[in-house]
Design an enzyme around this catalytic site. Structure first.
Site, PDB file in Angstrom:
ATOM      1  N   HIS A 277       0.825  -1.225   0.000  1.00 28.12           N
ATOM      2  CA  HIS A 277       0.000   0.000   0.000  1.00 28.12           C
ATOM      3  C   HIS A 277       0.853   1.267   0.000  1.00 28.12           C
ATOM      4  O   HIS A 277       0.355   2.340  -0.327  1.00 28.12           O
ATOM      5  CB  HIS A 277      -1.039  -0.021   1.144  1.00 28.12           C
ATOM      6  CG  HIS A 277      -0.541   0.463   2.464  1.00 28.12           C
ATOM      7  ND1 HIS A 277      -0.110  -0.382   3.469  1.00 28.12           N
ATOM      8  CD2 HIS A 277      -0.423   1.710   2.958  1.00 28.12           C
ATOM      9  CE1 HIS A 277       0.256   0.337   4.518  1.00 28.12           C
ATOM     10  NE2 HIS A 277       0.073   1.615   4.227  1.00 28.12           N
TER      11      HIS A 277
ATOM     12  N   ASP B 107      -0.364  -7.490   1.884  1.00 26.36           N
ATOM     13  CA  ASP B 107       0.210  -6.140   1.802  1.00 26.36           C
ATOM     14  C   ASP B 107       1.738  -6.216   1.870  1.00 26.36           C
ATOM     15  O   ASP B 107       2.336  -5.966   2.922  1.00 26.36           O
ATOM     16  CB  ASP B 107      -0.368  -5.286   2.936  1.00 26.36           C
ATOM     17  CG  ASP B 107      -0.030  -3.817   2.798  1.00 26.36           C
ATOM     18  OD1 ASP B 107       0.462  -3.409   1.724  1.00 26.36           O
ATOM     19  OD2 ASP B 107      -0.268  -3.078   3.779  1.00 26.36           O
TER      20      ASP B 107
ATOM     21  N   GLY C  76       2.924   6.512   8.400  1.00 26.59           N
ATOM     22  CA  GLY C  76       4.334   6.869   8.205  1.00 26.59           C
ATOM     23  C   GLY C  76       5.268   5.755   8.671  1.00 26.59           C
ATOM     24  O   GLY C  76       6.436   5.722   8.299  1.00 26.59           O
TER      25      GLY C  76
ATOM     26  N   SER D 251       4.240   2.634   8.156  1.00 23.32           N
ATOM     27  CA  SER D 251       3.855   1.567   7.228  1.00 23.32           C
ATOM     28  C   SER D 251       5.039   1.041   6.435  1.00 23.32           C
ATOM     29  O   SER D 251       5.890   1.819   5.993  1.00 23.32           O
ATOM     30  CB  SER D 251       2.834   2.095   6.225  1.00 23.32           C
ATOM     31  OG  SER D 251       1.581   2.183   6.836  1.00 23.32           O
TER      32      SER D 251
HETATM   33  C1  4AZ Z   1      -1.546   3.989   8.378  1.00 19.95           C
HETATM   34  O1  4AZ Z   1      -2.440   4.800   8.169  1.00 19.95           O
HETATM   35  C2  4AZ Z   1      -1.566   3.180   9.616  1.00 19.95           C
HETATM   36  N1  4AZ Z   1      -2.016   1.534  14.316  1.00 19.95           N
HETATM   37  C3  4AZ Z   1      -0.501   2.361   9.931  1.00 19.95           C
HETATM   38  C4  4AZ Z   1      -0.524   1.600  11.104  1.00 19.95           C
HETATM   39  C5  4AZ Z   1      -1.615   1.648  11.922  1.00 19.95           C
HETATM   40  C6  4AZ Z   1      -2.688   2.457  11.630  1.00 19.95           C
HETATM   41  C7  4AZ Z   1      -2.670   3.227  10.461  1.00 19.95           C
HETATM   42  C8  4AZ Z   1      -1.625   0.809  13.164  1.00 19.95           C
HETATM   43  O2  4AZ Z   1      -0.638   3.862   7.574  1.00 19.95           O
END
Ligand code: 4AZ
Length: 248
Positions: free
Chosen positions: A45, A95, A191, A193
């Site tokens: 993603h 993912d 961020g 991710s």
């Molecule tokens: C995101 O929006 C995201 N709490 C990444 C991790 C988590 C939530 C949102 C986990 O990229």
């Protein structure tokens, strides 16, 4: 990272910062993890709908500074998992993605105290195992961190995580969740991710998960969800082998 603390230099040497070039300099948008000299694993993603060139920074601690130990590369290939899928309001499935680095003077990442390769797991760990998450993503102040932060989370069983009051059957076997159900407020966030959830097994660090999704950050009964890397080791090895062969 919510509820984290500043990671000392060299604590997460496989940690990568994925960046795009903007008029006012490079901008971090996702984490990644070095798994081979020329290959970085991240979340799919992070890479969908990206037109611009991606740069990968290794050996970083403070994103605002030029640092002695950093190694910066352009990405030359972006490979998303063919079964990656986003279901709105539900989950991100499979993912996972790979980035191939462009060698500089014949070399990709060079191993130092600050840049190292993480091991790929070929096993599943039990619920309750304590692992690390790390990243430059949003913190509880609402802003991302310039400093690399990390925190300790525990693996949560699929059965528990799919309970109605938690993630209500959204998880399939391409993902797992981790956090601190009795101590909310320790979590990954936007961020972070694509960055690693690492666990120690027989003395080595393994990239057991990749930060994938969640419902908010640090909320009670909403632990972060991570890509289950063990499920994808054959895919990873196949992509890397194929890419190297097709280039000979
Ligand atoms: C995101 O929006 C995201 N709490 C990444 C991790 C988590 C939530 C949102 C986990 O990229």
């Amino acid at each position: 990272i919510y509820g984290g603390s500043k990671a000392t230099a060299g604590k997460h040497p496989w940690m990568a910062s994925l960046q795009i070039q903007t008029p006012d300099g490079n901008k971090h948008f996702c984490g990644g993890v070095l798994i081979k000299s020329c290959w970085v694993l991240t979340a799919a993603h992070c890479l969908e709908n990206l037109e611009t060139k991606i740069q990968v920074a290794l050996g970083k601690q403070n994103l605002k500074k030029k640092e002695d130990h950093e190694q910066i590369f352009d990405a030359v290939e972006v490979i998303l998992h063919d079964k990656y899928r986003e279901e709105m309001g539900r989950a991100l499935y499979n993912d996972i993605a790979l980035l191939k680095l462009q060698p500089v003077d014949g070399y990709c990442a060079v191993e130092t105290k600050y840049v190292k390769i993480a091991c790929l797991p070929d096993f599943f760990l039990p619920a309750g195992t304590s692992c690390f998450i790390a990243g430059w993503g949003d913190t509880e102040t609402g802003d991302p961190s310039h400093q690399l932060l990390d925190a300790n989370v525990r693996l949560i069983s699929q059965r528990k995580c799919n309970e109605p009051n938690i993630h209500h059957d959204k998880l399939d076997d391409s993902m797992f969740c981790a956090g601190r159900l009795r101590k909310p407020g320790i979590d990954s966030c936007q961020g972070d991710s694509g960055g690693p959830l690492t666990c120690v097994a027989n003395g080595s660090y393994y990239v057991y998960g990749l930060v994938s999704w969640g419902e908010g950050c640090g909320l009670k009964n909403k632990p972060g969800v991570y890509t289950q890397v063990t499920k994808f080791t054959s895919w990873i090895n196949a992509v890397i082998q194929y890419s190297s062969r097709s280039r000979q």
